[in-house]
Write an enzyme that holds these catalytic residues in place. Structure first.
Site, short mmCIF file in Angstrom:
data_model
loop_
_atom_site.label_atom_id
_atom_site.label_comp_id
_atom_site.label_asym_id
_atom_site.label_seq_id
_atom_site.Cartn_x
_atom_site.Cartn_y
_atom_site.Cartn_z
N ARG A 102 0.88 -1.19 0.00
CA ARG A 102 0.00 0.00 0.00
C ARG A 102 0.90 1.22 0.00
O ARG A 102 1.68 1.41 0.94
CB ARG A 102 -0.93 0.00 1.22
N HIS A 129 -7.24 0.87 -6.62
CA HIS A 129 -7.50 0.00 -5.46
C HIS A 129 -8.19 -1.27 -5.96
O HIS A 129 -9.36 -1.50 -5.70
CB HIS A 129 -8.39 0.75 -4.45
N GLN A 132 -10.27 -3.72 -3.67
CA GLN A 132 -11.55 -3.19 -3.21
C GLN A 132 -12.66 -3.45 -4.24
O GLN A 132 -13.74 -3.93 -3.91
CB GLN A 132 -11.44 -1.68 -2.96
N ASP A 218 -17.17 7.78 -1.69
CA ASP A 218 -15.94 7.62 -0.90
C ASP A 218 -15.65 8.98 -0.27
O ASP A 218 -16.28 9.99 -0.63
CB ASP A 218 -14.81 7.15 -1.84
N CYS A 258 -16.33 1.89 0.29
CA CYS A 258 -15.16 1.06 0.60
C CYS A 258 -14.79 1.14 2.08
O CYS A 258 -14.13 0.25 2.59
CB CYS A 258 -14.00 1.45 -0.28
N ARG A 286 -13.62 -8.56 1.13
CA ARG A 286 -12.22 -8.26 0.86
C ARG A 286 -11.37 -9.50 1.16
O ARG A 286 -10.51 -9.89 0.38
CB ARG A 286 -11.72 -7.08 1.72
#
Ligand code: CP
Ligand code: NVA
Length: 304
Positions: A102, A129, A132, A218, A258, A286
């Site tokens: 990440r 991402h 996700q 988001d 998310c 996930r």
């Protein structure tokens, strides 16, 4: 050797396989069956940004597989003191079996992967991402079947998560309506196109949400952009998913996020904590989808 650095790294056929594996892996876990193909294997994880879900899902998933997940924050390692990412990749990949990173720019994970002897998974960059959106699409398919021909309304920033939705729209043949303030429109990266019929830019969130099957949003300020927080709060004030906005979507539409969420900013509590919200399934999935990715990258296709 394969990596998973962007959603577009897997084909539609590979996703169909991965979602079937996800279903089996999840069902086995729920029924209490041990499935431990990775005893003695190590997943190395580098976090240059904070995380709750990504860390938990990879650590728990690897433990369930019989292996170990090693958590590293860059600030506690030599990476935080300027060691080149190429050198970290060369060293780390001699000792672990698979890596999750990440980080900030996509170019950092690309450079890591170029120097790695083992598969690398993107656990979020400024640009993408993929893990996700894989979980989100699995969550939709698990409930409703195919996502083909459906409409996803994204209300908010053109960020790593919405850009990954756009890659997925082309692969799964659905449409992404994106509503954001002027100045925050989606930018095309690496020569990739918007995908014509798969993407429409809106400025009015109500128009974007009309007849949507999924409404999603988001935070207005992603990690790494904290200096813009105050300005963004002002700019995104009209881009909140409210009950009124959800009424524009189909009656059986679901709400996705998310997480982490800021209630009252990008979404009202009545929506995220209401009956149309599937955010907890998204978070759980996930782990199941990432387990399928780890299995595929290390073992290839399994026939059982
Ligand atoms: N959705 C997501 O990636 O959450 P974390 O930042 O908590 O890992
Ligand atoms: N867009 C957000 C997602 C966090 C999971 C960020 O990058 O901070």
């Amino acid at each position: 050797m394969r990596h998973y650095l962007q959603f577009s790294d897997f084909t539609r056929e590979e996703y169909d396989y991965l979602f079937e594996r996800t279903r089996i892996i999840k069902q086995r876990l729920k029924s209490g069956q041990l499935y431990q193909p990775f005893i003695g294997k190590v997943l190395g994880m580098i976090f240059e940004k904070s995380s709750t879900r990504t860390r938990i899902s990879f650590e728990a998933g690897m433990a369930q597989f019989g292996g170990h997940a090693m958590f590293m924050q860059s600030k506690d390692t030599q990476l935080g003191r300027g060691e080149p990412i190429e050198d970290v990749a060369k060293v780390m990949s001699r000792m672990v079996d698979i890596v999750m990173v990440r980080t900030f720019e996509q170019s950092i994970i690309d450079r890591f992967a170029e120097n790695s002897l083992v598969p690398v998974i993107n656990g979020l960059t400024n640009e993408y991402h993929p893990c996700q959106i894989m979980a989100d699409i699995y969550t939709y398919i698990e409930r409703f079947g195919s996502i083909e021909g459906k409409t996803v309304a994204w209300i908010g920033d053109s960020n790593n998560v919405s850009r990954t939705w756009l890659q997925a729209a082309k692969i799964f043949n659905f449409k992404l309506n994106l509503a954001c303030p002027r100045g925050y429109e989606m930018t095309v990266l690496d020569g990739q196109s918007y995908g014509g019929e798969h993407f429409e830019q809106f400025y009015d969130p109500y128009s974007a949400a009309r007849d949507a099957d999924i409404v999603t949003t988001d935070v207005s300020t992603s990690m790494g952009f904290e200096r813009e927080t105050l300005q963004r709060k002002k700019d995104f004030i009209n881009y909140k998913v409210s009950e009124k906005l959800m009424l524009q979507a189909k009656a059986n539409a679901i709400f996705m996020h998310c997480l982490p969420a800021h209630r009252g900013e990008e979404v009202d509590p009545e929506v995220i904590d209401g009956p149309q919200s599937v955010v907890w399934d998204e978070a759980e999935n996930r782990m199941h989808t990432q387990k399928a990715v780890i299995e595929y990258l290390l073992l290839g296709k399994i026939e059982d």
